[in-house]
Design a protein around this motif. Sequence first.
Motif, PDB file in Angstrom:
ATOM      1  N   VAL A 128     -18.548 -11.911  10.307  1.00 28.99           N
ATOM      2  CA  VAL A 128     -17.564 -12.571   9.402  1.00 28.99           C
ATOM      3  C   VAL A 128     -16.271 -11.171   9.392  1.00 28.99           C
ATOM      4  O   VAL A 128     -17.420 -10.102  10.126  1.00 28.99           O
ATOM      5  CB  VAL A 128     -17.732 -12.867   7.797  1.00 28.99           C
ATOM      6  CG1 VAL A 128     -19.037 -13.880   7.231  1.00 28.99           C
ATOM      7  CG2 VAL A 128     -18.936 -11.758   7.515  1.00 28.99           C
ATOM      8  N   GLY A 129     -15.682 -11.646   9.828  1.00 25.27           N
ATOM      9  CA  GLY A 129     -14.641 -10.242   9.689  1.00 25.27           C
ATOM     10  C   GLY A 129     -14.386  -9.424   8.259  1.00 25.27           C
ATOM     11  O   GLY A 129     -14.565 -10.382   6.947  1.00 25.27           O
ATOM     12  N   LEU A 130     -13.569  -8.803   7.847  1.00 23.22           N
ATOM     13  CA  LEU A 130     -13.616  -7.807   7.511  1.00 23.22           C
ATOM     14  C   LEU A 130     -12.856  -7.496   7.200  1.00 23.22           C
ATOM     15  O   LEU A 130     -12.035  -7.343   8.472  1.00 23.22           O
ATOM     16  CB  LEU A 130     -14.815  -7.234   6.638  1.00 23.22           C
ATOM     17  CG  LEU A 130     -16.024  -7.215   6.310  1.00 23.22           C
ATOM     18  CD1 LEU A 130     -16.919  -6.249   6.686  1.00 23.22           C
ATOM     19  CD2 LEU A 130     -16.186  -8.294   5.702  1.00 23.22           C
ATOM     20  N   GLY A 131     -11.945  -7.001   5.886  1.00 25.51           N
ATOM     21  CA  GLY A 131     -10.680  -5.991   5.537  1.00 25.51           C
ATOM     22  C   GLY A 131     -11.258  -4.559   5.353  1.00 25.51           C
ATOM     23  O   GLY A 131     -11.461  -4.241   5.099  1.00 25.51           O
ATOM     24  N   LEU A 132      -9.596  -4.285   6.879  1.00 26.71           N
ATOM     25  CA  LEU A 132      -9.979  -2.236   6.274  1.00 26.71           C
ATOM     26  C   LEU A 132      -8.552  -1.437   6.045  1.00 26.71           C
ATOM     27  O   LEU A 132      -7.816  -2.252   6.344  1.00 26.71           O
ATOM     28  CB  LEU A 132     -10.488  -1.947   7.811  1.00 26.71           C
ATOM     29  CG  LEU A 132     -10.503   0.012   7.479  1.00 26.71           C
ATOM     30  CD1 LEU A 132     -12.297   0.446   7.047  1.00 26.71           C
ATOM     31  CD2 LEU A 132     -10.949   0.107   9.166  1.00 26.71           C
ATOM     32  N   ALA A 133      -8.668  -0.591   4.848  1.00 26.58           N
ATOM     33  CA  ALA A 133      -7.384  -0.596   4.774  1.00 26.58           C
ATOM     34  C   ALA A 133      -7.300   0.733   4.247  1.00 26.58           C
ATOM     35  O   ALA A 133      -8.322   1.524   3.748  1.00 26.58           O
ATOM     36  CB  ALA A 133      -6.783  -0.874   2.532  1.00 26.58           C
ATOM     37  N   ALA A 134      -6.638   1.589   4.522  1.00 22.07           N
ATOM     38  CA  ALA A 134      -6.508   2.979   4.473  1.00 22.07           C
ATOM     39  C   ALA A 134      -4.942   3.780   3.900  1.00 22.07           C
ATOM     40  O   ALA A 134      -4.489   3.571   4.645  1.00 22.07           O
ATOM     41  CB  ALA A 134      -6.790   3.350   5.602  1.00 22.07           C
ATOM     42  N   GLY A 135      -5.015   5.503   3.889  1.00 21.67           N
ATOM     43  CA  GLY A 135      -4.094   5.638   3.579  1.00 21.67           C
ATOM     44  C   GLY A 135      -2.799   5.692   4.798  1.00 21.67           C
ATOM     45  O   GLY A 135      -3.857   6.233   6.126  1.00 21.67           O
ATOM     46  N   THR A 136      -1.718   5.541   4.847  1.00 21.18           N
ATOM     47  CA  THR A 136      -1.038   5.264   6.474  1.00 21.18           C
ATOM     48  C   THR A 136      -0.651   6.587   7.042  1.00 21.18           C
ATOM     49  O   THR A 136       0.042   7.474   6.217  1.00 21.18           O
ATOM     50  CB  THR A 136       0.340   4.634   5.916  1.00 21.18           C
ATOM     51  OG1 THR A 136      -0.256   2.809   5.425  1.00 21.18           O
ATOM     52  CG2 THR A 136       1.266   4.178   7.551  1.00 21.18           C
ATOM     53  N   PRO A 137      -0.805   6.405   8.209  1.00 23.90           N
ATOM     54  CA  PRO A 137      -0.302   8.541   8.642  1.00 23.90           C
ATOM     55  C   PRO A 137       1.097   8.076   8.737  1.00 23.90           C
ATOM     56  O   PRO A 137       2.033   7.450   8.325  1.00 23.90           O
ATOM     57  CB  PRO A 137      -0.750   8.175  10.529  1.00 23.90           C
ATOM     58  CG  PRO A 137      -1.782   7.053  10.218  1.00 23.90           C
ATOM     59  CD  PRO A 137      -1.948   5.371   9.367  1.00 23.90           C
ATOM     60  N   GLY A 138       0.995   9.395   8.343  1.00 19.74           N
ATOM     61  CA  GLY A 138       2.740  10.012   7.881  1.00 19.74           C
ATOM     62  C   GLY A 138       2.849  10.114   6.656  1.00 19.74           C
ATOM     63  O   GLY A 138       4.185  10.678   6.024  1.00 19.74           O
ATOM     64  N   SER A 139       2.428   9.148   5.420  1.00 16.98           N
ATOM     65  CA  SER A 139       2.605   8.888   4.366  1.00 16.98           C
ATOM     66  C   SER A 139       2.071   9.695   3.661  1.00 16.98           C
ATOM     67  O   SER A 139       1.697  10.925   3.597  1.00 16.98           O
ATOM     68  CB  SER A 139       1.941   7.792   3.527  1.00 16.98           C
ATOM     69  OG  SER A 139       1.286   6.729   3.350  1.00 16.98           O
ATOM     70  N   GLU A 140       2.636   9.742   2.212  1.00  9.54           N
ATOM     71  CA  GLU A 140       1.577  10.842   1.314  1.00  9.54           C
ATOM     72  C   GLU A 140       0.721  10.632   1.384  1.00  9.54           C
ATOM     73  O   GLU A 140      -0.738  11.151   0.510  1.00  9.54           O
ATOM     74  CB  GLU A 140       2.589  11.337   0.104  1.00  9.54           C
ATOM     75  CG  GLU A 140       2.416   9.674  -0.893  1.00  9.54           C
ATOM     76  CD  GLU A 140       3.378  10.277  -2.202  1.00  9.54           C
ATOM     77  OE1 GLU A 140       2.532   9.875  -3.387  1.00  9.54           O
ATOM     78  OE2 GLU A 140       4.568   9.903  -2.024  1.00  9.54           O
ATOM     79  N   ASP A 141      -0.175   9.164   1.363  1.00 15.23           N
ATOM     80  CA  ASP A 141      -2.216   8.686   1.383  1.00 15.23           C
ATOM     81  C   ASP A 141      -2.348   9.011   2.404  1.00 15.23           C
ATOM     82  O   ASP A 141      -3.767   8.282   2.373  1.00 15.23           O
ATOM     83  CB  ASP A 141      -1.476   7.355   1.197  1.00 15.23           C
ATOM     84  CG  ASP A 141      -1.193   7.414  -0.403  1.00 15.23           C
ATOM     85  OD1 ASP A 141      -1.065   7.883  -1.005  1.00 15.23           O
ATOM     86  OD2 ASP A 141      -0.364   6.304  -1.276  1.00 15.23           O
ATOM     87  N   GLU A 142      -1.956   9.502   3.721  1.00 11.80           N
ATOM     88  CA  GLU A 142      -3.051   9.760   4.982  1.00 11.80           C
ATOM     89  C   GLU A 142      -3.598  10.460   4.559  1.00 11.80           C
ATOM     90  O   GLU A 142      -4.858   9.503   5.440  1.00 11.80           O
ATOM     91  CB  GLU A 142      -2.060  10.308   6.079  1.00 11.80           C
ATOM     92  CG  GLU A 142      -1.420  11.698   5.425  1.00 11.80           C
ATOM     93  CD  GLU A 142      -0.861  12.504   6.986  1.00 11.80           C
ATOM     94  OE1 GLU A 142      -1.120  11.718   7.858  1.00 11.80           O
ATOM     95  OE2 GLU A 142      -0.341  13.136   6.058  1.00 11.80           O
TER      96      GLU A 142
END
Length: 322
Positions: A128-142
């Motif tokens: 199965v496929g899955l989702g991956l979530a990460a803080g965005t590069p260049g943002s305060e959540d990176e």
Amino acid sequence: MRALLVVNPAATTTSARTRDVLIHALASEMKLEAVTTEYRGHARDLGRQAAESKDIELVVALGGDGTVNEVVNGLLHGGPDPDRLPGLAVVPGGSTNVFARALGLPNEPVEATGALLDALREGRQRTVGLGLAAGTPGSEDEGVPARWFTFNAGLGFDAGVVGRVEQHRERGKRSTHSLYLRQAMRQFFGETHRRHGTITLERPGADPVTDLVLSIVCNTSPWTYLGNRPVYASPKASFDTGLDVLGLSRMSTTAVARYGTQLLTSSPERGPHGKHAVSLHDLTDFTLHSKVPLPLQMDGDHLGLRTSVTFTGVRRALRVIV
């Protein structure tokens, strides 16, 4: 076959006696090591140990969607490799069990164990496929670590509801569908940005989608269940494609009544639709930005506030026994 059984002792719908019966049934068919989780994140640690071992072929998660999510993140700590990593099997023990039910498993743990044993004997599995979530590069959540999710994620309203429910559970309340509905109403009346959304969706090769109040990311369909009723936010979402997104740009009382009714009456053929609804299918890479920090949830787990999250749909990420 050598297998690791990860048991959540706080699973909503399984008693100690039921868990003993399930363990005995599984142990009769494989060389089984059963480990009971003792702290938040323990299932993830166990999944990682299984991925790094040389002889564990299967990890069985006995618990709800939170337990499954932790095991998956442990298994995929070093990245997806379904041909090398242990397979995953799920025995549902939570209140909703979206991932297990989306795979077609019975929602009752004893029946699901029987189905699992049949699948092992017959060699039934799928990738199965899955989702991956990460803080965005260049943002305060990176600096926020990447995290996998199996069935859905959300930035904004639905994550706020999840957070409210978790607060009640920490005070000893049971996770019930009526609890979710009550907290959804409280979240709505407390939502300060429901008329003017703060979320922008950006993806390669397309104009941004702006001023969203709500953003639901689906890796499969249904999105969730209310009792035995499946709820379809993105009916086309599938474990075999990328990620789907449902966005709403208005949450007035009238809009909530309309789209709430559409959700409750949704089907595999038709989900929420209308002037203020945006539906996107089979996305591989996109980012959700918000002008203000908003709550984030993945697989029903509240992860705090975020201003920017980058999502990736990863096909053929995990081998599961079905």
